[in-house]
Design a protein around this motif. Structure first.
Motif, PDB file in Angstrom:
ATOM      1  N   VAL A 120      49.537 -15.482 -20.233  1.00  0.00           N
ATOM      2  CA  VAL A 120      48.367 -14.662 -20.526  1.00  0.00           C
ATOM      3  C   VAL A 120      48.600 -13.884 -21.820  1.00  0.00           C
ATOM      4  CG1 VAL A 120      46.927 -12.763 -19.689  1.00  0.00           C
ATOM      5  CG2 VAL A 120      47.848 -14.454 -18.068  1.00  0.00           C
ATOM      6  N   ASP A 121      47.668 -14.040 -22.759  1.00  0.00           N
ATOM      7  CA  ASP A 121      47.763 -13.358 -24.050  1.00  0.00           C
ATOM      8  C   ASP A 121      47.023 -12.024 -24.062  1.00  0.00           C
ATOM      9  OD1 ASP A 121      49.115 -15.536 -25.701  1.00  0.00           O
ATOM     10  OD2 ASP A 121      47.381 -16.611 -24.885  1.00  0.00           O
ATOM     11  N   ALA A 122      45.991 -11.919 -23.237  1.00  0.00           N
ATOM     12  CA  ALA A 122      45.203 -10.686 -23.217  1.00  0.00           C
ATOM     13  C   ALA A 122      44.693 -10.421 -21.809  1.00  0.00           C
ATOM     14  CB  ALA A 122      44.033 -10.764 -24.191  1.00  0.00           C
ATOM     15  N   LEU A 123      44.643  -9.155 -21.462  1.00  0.00           N
ATOM     16  CA  LEU A 123      44.040  -8.696 -20.213  1.00  0.00           C
ATOM     17  C   LEU A 123      42.926  -7.724 -20.556  1.00  0.00           C
ATOM     18  CD1 LEU A 123      43.891  -8.008 -17.124  1.00  0.00           C
ATOM     19  CD2 LEU A 123      45.652  -6.271 -17.595  1.00  0.00           C
ATOM     20  N   VAL A 124      41.743  -7.983 -20.020  1.00  0.00           N
ATOM     21  CA  VAL A 124      40.619  -7.059 -20.163  1.00  0.00           C
ATOM     22  C   VAL A 124      40.261  -6.565 -18.769  1.00  0.00           C
ATOM     23  CG1 VAL A 124      38.251  -6.718 -20.938  1.00  0.00           C
ATOM     24  CG2 VAL A 124      39.774  -8.273 -22.199  1.00  0.00           C
ATOM     25  N   ASN A 125      40.455  -5.284 -18.542  1.00  0.00           N
ATOM     26  CA  ASN A 125      40.250  -4.706 -17.224  1.00  0.00           C
ATOM     27  C   ASN A 125      38.868  -4.059 -17.177  1.00  0.00           C
ATOM     28  OD1 ASN A 125      42.036  -4.131 -14.698  1.00  0.00           O
ATOM     29  ND2 ASN A 125      40.896  -2.252 -15.050  1.00  0.00           N
ATOM     30  N   ALA A 126      37.878  -4.809 -16.684  1.00  0.00           N
ATOM     31  CA  ALA A 126      36.496  -4.320 -16.664  1.00  0.00           C
ATOM     32  C   ALA A 126      35.960  -4.119 -15.256  1.00  0.00           C
ATOM     33  CB  ALA A 126      35.586  -5.284 -17.426  1.00  0.00           C
ATOM     34  N   ALA A 127      36.764  -4.397 -14.233  1.00  0.00           N
ATOM     35  CA  ALA A 127      36.300  -4.230 -12.855  1.00  0.00           C
ATOM     36  C   ALA A 127      36.099  -2.755 -12.534  1.00  0.00           C
ATOM     37  CB  ALA A 127      37.312  -4.843 -11.889  1.00  0.00           C
ATOM     38  N   GLY A 128      35.048  -2.462 -11.796  1.00  0.00           N
ATOM     39  CA  GLY A 128      34.816  -1.084 -11.408  1.00  0.00           C
ATOM     40  C   GLY A 128      33.524  -0.931 -10.647  1.00  0.00           C
ATOM     41  N   HIS A 129      33.262   0.273 -10.208  1.00  0.00           N
ATOM     42  CA  HIS A 129      31.997   0.581  -9.541  1.00  0.00           C
ATOM     43  C   HIS A 129      31.607   2.007  -9.890  1.00  0.00           C
ATOM     44  CE1 HIS A 129      33.258   3.205  -6.077  1.00  0.00           C
ATOM     45  NE2 HIS A 129      34.426   2.777  -6.480  1.00  0.00           N
TER      46      HIS A 129
ATOM     47  N   VAL B 264      38.368  -0.984 -19.776  1.00  0.00           N
ATOM     48  CA  VAL B 264      37.028  -0.428 -19.947  1.00  0.00           C
ATOM     49  C   VAL B 264      36.958   0.871 -19.153  1.00  0.00           C
ATOM     50  CG1 VAL B 264      34.559  -0.776 -19.622  1.00  0.00           C
ATOM     51  CG2 VAL B 264      36.017  -2.704 -20.284  1.00  0.00           C
ATOM     52  N   THR B 265      36.828   1.972 -19.852  1.00  0.00           N
ATOM     53  CA  THR B 265      36.678   3.274 -19.205  1.00  0.00           C
ATOM     54  C   THR B 265      35.243   3.734 -19.434  1.00  0.00           C
ATOM     55  OG1 THR B 265      37.549   5.535 -19.107  1.00  0.00           O
ATOM     56  CG2 THR B 265      37.846   4.359 -21.183  1.00  0.00           C
ATOM     57  N   SER B 266      34.994   4.980 -19.759  1.00  0.00           N
ATOM     58  CA  SER B 266      33.629   5.484 -19.888  1.00  0.00           C
ATOM     59  C   SER B 266      33.612   6.725 -20.754  1.00  0.00           C
ATOM     60  CB  SER B 266      33.079   5.825 -18.504  1.00  0.00           C
ATOM     61  OG  SER B 266      31.855   6.542 -18.594  1.00  0.00           O
TER      62      SER B 266
END
Length: 227
Positions: free
Chosen positions: A64-73, A120-122
């Motif tokens: 894996v070259d990149a991780l994008v953490n976009a899971a949330g509620h 991904v935060t806010s």
């Protein structure tokens, strides 16, 4: 040679937009989501589930070259009504999700001396919000973890950054959400919600070679909601 990215929360919203854009750019994208139909159905709050999924992904498509953490509620709840379970769920999904996914991919990235992680935060993590206390707190914790990971792994070839969007036109915002109200939109300099595609372009930059000197950054495409 194609690079591989894991995108959590890939079934909708920002995660789906990021997945589509990276694929258009030649990346091999593996989508992870709790929703059936994702490449891998995974609960990011469960470290064992995440670890097993990453092992399967590496076996199937390689490192894996990149991780994008976009899971949330997201939910709007007055602070007096936030239960312990609701607070813990926010922290497990947002903060725990980043911790679990990052921990699963970092050993390989460090071994190869290369990798990028984007959470991904806010903008609520920066400015807070009325009725968003547990969400803003969890997203703020994500920023703290991003900056700590960036400091720990910068010398080992791994970049860790965050994107902090403003209110974004995704299914997380219900049709009657106050963020969609004309009176609120009129307070924004550009008078509209951010689109998932606009956030995805920022993520694409941060995982790419043009951001090779960026780590510990919090980029906030929020349409002027926070200046």
């Amino acid at each position: 040679m194609s690079r591989t990215a894991i995108v959590t929360g890939s079934a909708s919203g920002i995660g789906a937009a990021v997945s589509d854009l990276l694929r258009e750019g030649g990346w091999t994208v593996v989508g992870v989501d709790r929703t059936p139909g994702a490449d891998h159905v995974v609960d990011v709050a469960d470290p064992a589930d995440v670890r097993a999924a990453v092992e399967r992904i590496v076996d199937d498509v390689g490192e894996v070259d990149a991780l994008v953490n976009a899971a949330g509620h997201y939910e709007i709840t007055p602070v007096s009504d936030i239960t312990a379970d609701a607070l813990h769920r926010m922290l497990r999904v947002h903060l725990g999700g980043l911790r679990n996914t990052a921990r699963a991919v970092l050993p390989s990235m460090v071994r190869r001396g290369s990798g990028a992680i984007v959470a991904v935060t806010s903008e609520l993590a920066i400015g807070g919000g009325d009725g968003d206390a547990h969400y803003a707190a969890a997203k703020g914790a994500v920023i703290g973890l991003v900056r700590s990971l960036a400091a720990e792994f910068a010398g080992r070839g791994v970049r860790v950054n965050a994107v902090a969007p403003g209110p974004t036109d995704t299914p997380l915002l219900a049709a009657d959400s106050p963020w969609r109200a004309p009176d609120y939109l009129a307070t924004l300099p550009n008078r509209r919600l951010t689109t998932p595609a606009e956030v995805a372009r920022v993520v694409e930059f941060l995982v790419g070679d043009d951001a090779s000197f960026c780590t510990g950054e919090i980029v906030s495409p929020n349409g002027g909601a926070v200046i």
